[in-house]
Structure formats: structure tokens, C-alpha cells
Design a protein around this motif. Structure first.
Motif, PDB file in Angstrom:
ATOM      1  N   GLY A   1       2.820 -17.611   3.025  1.00 32.31           N
ATOM      2  CA  GLY A   1       1.888 -18.440   2.264  1.00 32.31           C
ATOM      3  C   GLY A   1       2.291 -18.659   0.828  1.00 32.31           C
ATOM      4  O   GLY A   1       3.375 -18.271   0.386  1.00 32.31           O
ATOM      5  N   THR A   2       1.376 -19.292   0.110  1.00 33.02           N
ATOM      6  CA  THR A   2       1.654 -19.661  -1.284  1.00 33.02           C
ATOM      7  C   THR A   2       1.204 -18.569  -2.250  1.00 33.02           C
ATOM      8  O   THR A   2       1.333 -18.724  -3.455  1.00 33.02           O
ATOM      9  N   ASN A   3       0.648 -17.497  -1.734  1.00 33.32           N
ATOM     10  CA  ASN A   3       0.299 -16.307  -2.527  1.00 33.32           C
ATOM     11  C   ASN A   3      -0.643 -16.638  -3.689  1.00 33.32           C
ATOM     12  O   ASN A   3      -0.439 -16.151  -4.811  1.00 33.32           O
ATOM     13  N   ASP A   4      -1.649 -17.441  -3.413  1.00 31.63           N
ATOM     14  CA  ASP A   4      -2.592 -17.793  -4.472  1.00 31.63           C
ATOM     15  C   ASP A   4      -3.778 -16.847  -4.566  1.00 31.63           C
ATOM     16  O   ASP A   4      -4.719 -17.106  -5.312  1.00 31.63           O
ATOM     17  N   LYS A   5      -3.740 -15.777  -3.808  1.00 34.90           N
ATOM     18  CA  LYS A   5      -4.634 -14.632  -3.995  1.00 34.90           C
ATOM     19  C   LYS A   5      -6.130 -14.932  -3.894  1.00 34.90           C
ATOM     20  O   LYS A   5      -6.846 -14.983  -4.913  1.00 34.90           O
ATOM     21  N   ALA A   6      -6.578 -15.110  -2.651  1.00 36.24           N
ATOM     22  CA  ALA A   6      -8.022 -15.197  -2.403  1.00 36.24           C
ATOM     23  C   ALA A   6      -8.670 -13.897  -2.856  1.00 36.24           C
ATOM     24  O   ALA A   6      -8.091 -12.818  -2.705  1.00 36.24           O
ATOM     25  N   GLY A   7      -9.887 -14.018  -3.400  1.00 32.81           N
ATOM     26  CA  GLY A   7     -10.584 -12.811  -3.836  1.00 32.81           C
ATOM     27  C   GLY A   7     -10.112 -12.323  -5.192  1.00 32.81           C
ATOM     28  O   GLY A   7     -10.433 -11.212  -5.614  1.00 32.81           O
ATOM     29  N   GLY A   8      -9.364 -13.162  -5.873  1.00 36.61           N
ATOM     30  CA  GLY A   8      -8.925 -12.844  -7.229  1.00 36.61           C
ATOM     31  C   GLY A   8      -9.069 -14.084  -8.089  1.00 36.61           C
ATOM     32  O   GLY A   8      -9.367 -15.170  -7.589  1.00 36.61           O
ATOM     33  N   GLU A   9      -8.816 -13.927  -9.374  1.00 42.15           N
ATOM     34  CA  GLU A   9      -9.099 -15.046 -10.273  1.00 42.15           C
ATOM     35  C   GLU A   9      -8.050 -16.150 -10.229  1.00 42.15           C
ATOM     36  O   GLU A   9      -8.341 -17.293 -10.568  1.00 42.15           O
ATOM     37  N   PHE A  10      -6.818 -15.822  -9.791  1.00 36.46           N
ATOM     38  CA  PHE A  10      -5.757 -16.831  -9.852  1.00 36.46           C
ATOM     39  C   PHE A  10      -6.016 -18.019  -8.944  1.00 36.46           C
ATOM     40  O   PHE A  10      -5.569 -19.125  -9.201  1.00 36.46           O
ATOM     41  N   ASN A  11      -6.714 -17.780  -7.838  1.00 35.90           N
ATOM     42  CA  ASN A  11      -6.932 -18.849  -6.864  1.00 35.90           C
ATOM     43  C   ASN A  11      -7.659 -20.039  -7.485  1.00 35.90           C
ATOM     44  O   ASN A  11      -7.404 -21.191  -7.144  1.00 35.90           O
ATOM     45  N   LEU A  12      -8.556 -19.760  -8.422  1.00 39.22           N
ATOM     46  CA  LEU A  12      -9.444 -20.816  -8.917  1.00 39.22           C
ATOM     47  C   LEU A  12      -8.703 -21.917  -9.659  1.00 39.22           C
ATOM     48  O   LEU A  12      -9.093 -23.086  -9.600  1.00 39.22           O
ATOM     49  N   ILE A  13      -7.622 -21.555 -10.315  1.00 39.24           N
ATOM     50  CA  ILE A  13      -6.895 -22.533 -11.136  1.00 39.24           C
ATOM     51  C   ILE A  13      -6.313 -23.661 -10.264  1.00 39.24           C
ATOM     52  O   ILE A  13      -6.075 -24.763 -10.734  1.00 39.24           O
TER      53      ILE A  13
ATOM     54  N   TYR B   1       0.840  -1.205   0.000  1.00 45.25           N
ATOM     55  CA  TYR B   1       0.000   0.000   0.000  1.00 45.25           C
ATOM     56  C   TYR B   1       0.872   1.249   0.000  1.00 45.25           C
ATOM     57  O   TYR B   1       1.897   1.289   0.699  1.00 45.25           O
ATOM     58  N   VAL B   2       0.437   2.254  -0.742  1.00 47.99           N
ATOM     59  CA  VAL B   2       1.125   3.542  -0.759  1.00 47.99           C
ATOM     60  C   VAL B   2       0.204   4.568  -0.108  1.00 47.99           C
ATOM     61  O   VAL B   2      -0.944   4.748  -0.542  1.00 47.99           O
ATOM     62  N   ASN B   3       0.714   5.185   0.935  1.00 48.77           N
ATOM     63  CA  ASN B   3      -0.058   6.184   1.697  1.00 48.77           C
ATOM     64  C   ASN B   3      -1.403   5.641   2.169  1.00 48.77           C
ATOM     65  O   ASN B   3      -2.429   6.334   2.144  1.00 48.77           O
ATOM     66  N   ASP B   4      -1.402   4.391   2.550  1.00 52.83           N
ATOM     67  CA  ASP B   4      -2.601   3.769   3.127  1.00 52.83           C
ATOM     68  C   ASP B   4      -2.132   2.720   4.136  1.00 52.83           C
ATOM     69  O   ASP B   4      -0.995   2.250   4.075  1.00 52.83           O
ATOM     70  N   ARG B   5      -3.022   2.331   5.019  1.00 53.51           N
ATOM     71  CA  ARG B   5      -2.643   1.313   6.002  1.00 53.51           C
ATOM     72  C   ARG B   5      -2.528  -0.043   5.293  1.00 53.51           C
ATOM     73  O   ARG B   5      -3.130  -0.246   4.235  1.00 53.51           O
ATOM     74  N   PRO B   6      -1.799  -0.985   5.913  1.00 51.63           N
ATOM     75  CA  PRO B   6      -1.522  -2.233   5.188  1.00 51.63           C
ATOM     76  C   PRO B   6      -2.636  -3.267   5.308  1.00 51.63           C
ATOM     77  O   PRO B   6      -2.398  -4.450   5.083  1.00 51.63           O
ATOM     78  N   THR B   7      -3.826  -2.837   5.636  1.00 48.66           N
ATOM     79  CA  THR B   7      -4.904  -3.791   5.878  1.00 48.66           C
ATOM     80  C   THR B   7      -6.175  -3.323   5.165  1.00 48.66           C
ATOM     81  O   THR B   7      -6.209  -2.231   4.611  1.00 48.66           O
ATOM     82  N   GLY B   8      -7.202  -4.185   5.135  1.00 51.84           N
ATOM     83  CA  GLY B   8      -8.486  -3.771   4.561  1.00 51.84           C
ATOM     84  C   GLY B   8      -8.657  -4.143   3.097  1.00 51.84           C
ATOM     85  O   GLY B   8      -9.361  -3.445   2.365  1.00 51.84           O
ATOM     86  N   ALA B   9      -8.039  -5.238   2.654  1.00 53.12           N
ATOM     87  CA  ALA B   9      -8.180  -5.661   1.252  1.00 53.12           C
ATOM     88  C   ALA B   9      -9.643  -5.977   0.943  1.00 53.12           C
ATOM     89  O   ALA B   9     -10.365  -6.514   1.780  1.00 53.12           O
ATOM     90  N   VAL B  10     -10.066  -5.645  -0.267  1.00 53.70           N
ATOM     91  CA  VAL B  10     -11.455  -5.862  -0.689  1.00 53.70           C
ATOM     92  C   VAL B  10     -11.462  -6.824  -1.877  1.00 53.70           C
ATOM     93  O   VAL B  10     -10.641  -6.695  -2.797  1.00 53.70           O
ATOM     94  N   VAL B  11     -12.388  -7.780  -1.839  1.00 59.90           N
ATOM     95  CA  VAL B  11     -12.501  -8.771  -2.911  1.00 59.90           C
ATOM     96  C   VAL B  11     -12.695  -8.050  -4.246  1.00 59.90           C
ATOM     97  O   VAL B  11     -13.473  -7.110  -4.352  1.00 59.90           O
ATOM     98  N   GLY B  12     -11.967  -8.501  -5.257  1.00 58.74           N
ATOM     99  CA  GLY B  12     -12.102  -7.915  -6.584  1.00 58.74           C
ATOM    100  C   GLY B  12     -11.214  -6.697  -6.788  1.00 58.74           C
ATOM    101  O   GLY B  12     -10.915  -6.324  -7.916  1.00 58.74           O
ATOM    102  N   MET B  13     -10.801  -6.061  -5.688  1.00 57.49           N
ATOM    103  CA  MET B  13      -9.969  -4.856  -5.814  1.00 57.49           C
ATOM    104  C   MET B  13      -8.520  -5.131  -5.413  1.00 57.49           C
ATOM    105  O   MET B  13      -7.593  -4.731  -6.097  1.00 57.49           O
TER     106      MET B  13
END
Ligand code: NAD
Length: 541
Positions: free
Chosen positions: A505-517, A483-495
Motif C-alpha cells: 500500500g501507500t502507507n498513509d497510516k489509517a488511525g493516525g494523523e498523516f492520513n488526513l492530509i 512489533y518486538v516480542n509481540d504478534r504482528p497484528t492488533g493495531a489500535v487507533v491512536g497507538m
């Protein structure tokens, strides 16, 4: 007859309701809090759709009022774990072969049920059982969970539409088969949305799961099971197995049908599961997919050009919302000595204004930490800092477990960039700050990069955008969500699809399309329209 090509467009995010006194959502929530507070549920295992009571029980209490029992729950033994594996395998064939748009319709129905009838139920259960205030429950057990359902359906429709091109005289396509076996979903206490999603992403793609819920999130997780059933998730597709994690992990990892682990929790638990898979590696039908989001030591890095007020807000809300028990919570901060007194003063002011206590009192910003083990662990870090020569407590430092597991928002200031709480995850409302000499920015950046094993979230504050960019580059591997000029928390699905690497972790990105594969086995099919019959190359004819 089904011959339509169904697509699910990009959804909007579920709006966060206000819960102003007297609003319909507040009235419904208050009534549900009352209802759930005045009963003691008896929560069974749910295997193949059947409720099973083993008689070996534990209790679910309110963390902010630990004498208040909300439920008893039954724990599985080895026999029930085996039954759940059998049930998941039996349900697999039918579910895998169910038209994916029907599976999607069931998942979309979960979203609709949660946006309406189940919203107060899940929010109240998350508030009471996991000690979240109204806002924290609403953004987790309502909005984020709904977003996971809707976005994943959209992502699945995109995934299924990724197809190879045809060749000369042949047509090609990719089938996205579910994994061959069952998925073990091991879920954490801190987000009802994550607990739900670790099951429902694989399920959407045709898999069946064994769900090991966290013992401290069983109430909300049980209501999620009820909602799945009402939405039409068939028996055996999700099998709910409260019980001892180590036993469930051991038995599931020993099954040759284990096809994947979808995990969120601590680094050490994930490593235990990974080792167990390693020990059994020769026995599996397929190599299990291991997807895990684990611990963090999330940071705020403050450049001397930063806006003091913005940093103070980020430090305060980033470190203390939900008592610092978000995997993304700010837990260490690097700050130039010239700015530190002003930032600290502002954070102290915020802290003096807030109240801590029961979730039912909406004036309380802070509630309790999850259980006694966690409380004692946090207290240990605070006492360590109190006794240290190279650190001091400059905010809070108090804690009390007589009624609930309450820990004051705390800041440890240290002159040692390697101080224990600068490097280790605490998972509570404790922020450790290392003030650095203003002319030693790059030394501090180096500490930030190298002193903790994690790589989950981090942020940089500064008005000098060119310097900020250089710092972002230098910290490239420190965070999967930056994050730039924002706190490091509060991720939103799709954004901000979420996840980190290194020990996070394995960085498979919950809330994004990569996880599904990770939950499908693509099968590529080539069909030749007129099959050749002559083996000779053309120049030989
Ligand atoms: P935990 O590791 O204690 O528990 C997670 C789950 O694992 C629970 O269901 C638990 O019962 C189970 N478990 C424990 N031992 C097990 C074993 N040997 N085999 C199988 N299962 C076992 O974690 P927690 O306290 O519930 O959650 C807090 C942790 O989760 C923190 O470290 C936090 O950073 C992490 N977290 C990470 C993310 C992320 O996205 N990276 C999100 C949320 C939480």
C-alpha cells in the motif's frame, strides 16, 4: 454567531466490553442477533439520500451457515453509478462549506450512537454477515470504528491549526480545502471499521464519497449508512453503491471529477484501479489522490534467544484469530530448529482446546472464512502443501464447506524458504513455518526481507535485545507496522497508526494523523496590509 476557536482534545480509546453472560451488553447483543437472524432485509442503493432498487439482486448469507439468507441487496448499473457521481458533486459545495466544527459534531455523534444504540446492531451484523465471534466484532465494528471517529476529529483540529507565520506587513493563513471532486471509497469485507473509515475520514474534511462496499460485508455496511443518516450526515455526502467492483471502478475512474480513491483490499484490485487512473490521467480536474492499503505476507521472526511460550501465543492468535483474515495476520514464521518442536507442541495444545463453528455459540474461537471463493482458494494452498516434497502439514489441514466455510487452523512446515505459501498471501488460517539452522540467523533474515513482495506487518521475538535490534534494522523495509516480542497484528487507533509499503500500500497510516492530509488541498493566503505602489527598489529612490 460563531467566533470560538474549538479544539478537540486527544480522546481515550473506547473500552472493550466483556460480554459476560447476563451482562447488559450481552443481553442486548443476543436479542439483536435473534432479530437479525429472523428477518431477510432488502438492501437498496442509497444515492443522494434516496433508496433505489434496481431489481438486479444478490444475497447476503452467513458464511458459517451459508443456507441462511440475511438479506438481498440491489446492484447498481452504469446509470446508477452516474447518478451517484452527480449526487456526490451536488452535495459537495454545501458540505465543503459547512463549518468544520459542525461536520465534526456530526462525526462525534456517529461515535456516540455507535457506543450506545448502534453497538449491538453493528456487532450483530458483523458477526452474522462476516462471521466474527463476539470479541472480534466488538474490537472492530464497535471500538475501532468509534476510535476512528473520535481520533480523526482530534487530528482534524490539529491539522487545521497548522498555520504559517506572518511576515512584515502581511498576514498569512492556510485554508484546508476539501478535494475538488468526489472520493471513491472501495472497501474490504474484513473490517467494518475500515469500511466506515474510508468514507468518514474524507467526509470529516468536507469531501463527499461514492461508497463501493464489499459484497460480503453489505449487511453491516448498510447499518452504518443508517447510522450516518441518524447522526445528521446530509443526503448525497455518502452514496452507497453495492454492485460489481470492476464496473464501478471503470465508470468512476472515467469521471473527470474523480478527486481521490480511498481503498483497502487486495493488491491486484488496487493496481487495477491505479492503472485505470493512469489511463485517464489527462482528463481529470486535479490529479486524484490514490490511497490504498493492500495485501500482506506478515511474518514472525524468531531469534534463538526467544521465549517459546510467547512465540507460541503470538503464532496461534496472530495466525488464527478471525480465521487469519486480518491483513496483519501472521502467515509465515522463521524459527530456529532448536526451538521449533517446543513451539509446535504448544500451538498444537492450543489448537486442541478450541472449537470452530457458528458465531452465536460463544464457545467457538474460530468461525468460518468469508465465502466459497476464499474457501476454495485456501483449500488449494493446503492441497498444494500436502502434495509437495518440500513441505508437510503439521497441524490441521482439514476443511469442510457443507454447512459453512470452515477451515481448520493449519500449519505448513517447509524446508524451502521460497515455498509458495511462504511468499503468497492466502488470507485464511494457514501459517507456513520455515525452521532454520540456529547458526544461520542472518541467512533467514535475508529470506524474510527478500522473498515476499509485501511490506505490511512483521514481528521479531528474542530476549537478546541487542540482536533483536540488529534484526529490526535489517528488516527495516519489510513492515510499516513492526512489533518486538509481540504478534504482528492488533493495531489500535491512536497507538499504532496502520499501513505498509512495498506491495502492501501507500502507507498513509489509517488511525493516525498523516492520513488526513491526503483529503485536503491546502490554499495559502497572504494578505498585504498596506499594498506597495512604487516599483523602485529602495536604493533607487
Ligand atoms: P478485494 O480486493 O477482493 O476487494 C476489495 C474491494 O474492492 C471490494 O469492495 C470489491 O468489491 C472491490 N473490487 C474488486 N474488484 C474491483 C475492481 N476491479 N474495481 C473496483 N473495485 C473492485 O479484497 P477483499 O477480499 O475484500 O479484502 C481482502 C484483502 O484486503 C486482502 O488482500 C487483505 O490483505 C487486504 N486488506 C488490507 C488491509 C491493510 O490495511 N493493508 C486491511 C484489510 C484488508
Amino acid at each position: 454567531m460563531k467566533n470560538s476557536i474549538v479544539t478537540f482534545p486527544l480522546p481515550a480509546n473506547e473500552p472493550v466490553k466483556s460480554y459476560l453472560k447476563g451482562s447488559p451488553e450481552r443481553v442486548a447483543l443476543d436479542a439483536e442477533l435473534e432479530r437479525q437472524s429472523s428477518e431477510v432485509l432488502d438492501i437498496p442503493l442509497i444515492i443522494g439520500g434516496k433508496e433505489i432498487r434496481t431489481g438486479n439482486t444478490g444475497t447476503v448469507v452467513c458464511p458459517h451457515d451459508h443456507k441462511h439468507v440475511l438479506a438481498t441487496y440491489h446492484k447498481c448499473g452504469e446509470k446508477e453509478i452516474q447518478m451517484a457521481i452527480d449526487a456526490a458533486m451536488e452535495a459537495h459545495e454545501k458540505w465543503a462549506n459547512t463549518d468544520w466544527t459542525v461536520r465534526a459534531a456530526i462525526v462525534m455523534k456517529c461515535a456516540e450512537l455507535l457506543a450506545t444504540k448502534y453497538r449491538p446492531i453493528l456487532n450483530a451484523a458483523t458477526m452474522l454477515g462476516q462471521s466474527k465471534n463476539i470479541y472480534q466484532a466488538e474490537i472492530d465494528s464497535a471500538c475501532e470504528t468509534i476510535d476512528f471517529f473520535r481520533y480523526n476529529v482530534h487530528y482534524a483540529s490539529k491539522l487545521y491549526s497548522i498555520q504559517p507565520k506572518d511576515g512584515s506587513g502581511n498576514i498569512n493563513n492556510t485554508e484546508y480545502r476539501p478535494l475538488e471532486g468526489f472520493v471513491l471509497a472501495v472497501t474490504p469485507f474484513n473490517f467494518s471499521s475500515i469500511a466506515c473509515n474510508l468514507n468518514m475520514t474524507p467526509v470529516l474534511l468536507g469531501n463527499t464519497t461514492i461508497w463501493k462496499p464489499s459484497s460480503t460485508a453489505i449487511l453491516s455496511n448498510y447499518y452504518l449508512m443508517q447510522m450516518f443518516k441518524e447522526a445528521g450526515v446530509p443526503d448525497g455526502v455518502v452514496n452507497f453503491l453495492p454492485g460489481q467492483g470492476s464496473l464501478i471502478g471503470k465508470v468512476c475512474c472515467a469521471s473527470r471529477h474523480l478527486a481521490g480513491i480511498h481503498f483497502t483490499g487486495s493488491t491486484s484490485t488496487f493496481q487495477t484501479l491505479w492503472k485505470s487512473v493512469g489511463e485517464n490521467i489527462a482528463n481529470y480536474v486535479s490529479y486524484p489522490r490514490l490511497v490504498g492499503e493492500t495485501g500482506g505476507k506478515d511474518y514472525i521472526f524468531v531469534h534463538p534467544s526467544a521465549n517459546v511460550d510467547a512465540v507460541a501465543h503470538a503464532a496461534f492468535t496472530g495466525a488464527y484469530e478471525y480465521q487469519g483474515q486480518k491483513c496483519s495476520a501472521a502467515s509465515r514464521m522463521y524459527v530456529p530448529k532448536s526451538l521449533w518442536p517446543a513451539i509446535l507442541e504448544k500451538v498444537k495444545k492450543f489448537a486442541s482446546e478450541i472449537k470452530m463453528g457458528d458465531v452465536k455459540d460463544s464457545d467457538n474461537f474460530i468461525n468460518a472464512v468469508i465465502d466459497e471463493t476464499s474457501f476454495d482458494n485456501i483449500a488449494k494452498y493446503i492441497e498444494f502443501a500436502k502434495a509437495a516434497d518440500d513441505a508437510k502439514i503439521v497441524l490441521g489441514g482439514g476443511y469442510d464447506k457443507s454447512i459453512g466455510y470452515f477451515v481448520e487452523p493449519t500449519i505448513i512446515e517447509t524446508s524451502n524458504p521460497h515455498f509458495k505459501s511462504m511468499e503468497e498471501e492466502i488470507f485464511g488460517p494457514v501459517l507456513t513455518v520455515y525452521p532454520y539452522d540456529d547458526d544461520k540467523v542472518w541467512e533467514a533474515v535475508k529470506y524474510c526481507d527478500t522473498t515476499s513482495p509485501y511490506g505490511l506487518t512483521g514481528s521479531v521475538f528474542g530476549q537478546d535485545r541487542l540482536e533483536v535490534e540488529k534484526i529490526a534494522d535489517a528488516l527495516c523495509y519489510t513492515a510499516g507496522n513492526f512489533y518486538v516480542n509481540d504478534r504482528p497484528t492488533g493495531a489500535v487507533v491512536g497507538m499504532q497508526p496502520f499501513g505498509g509499503s512495498r506491495a502492501s500500500g501507500t502507507n498513509d497510516k489509517a488511525g493516525g494523523e498523516f492520513n488526513l492530509i491526503r483529503w485536503v488541498l491546502p490554499r495559502v493566503i497572504k494578505e498585504t496590509l498596506v499594498s506597495p505602489t512604487d516599483y523602485r527598489y529602495s536604493y533607487m529612490k
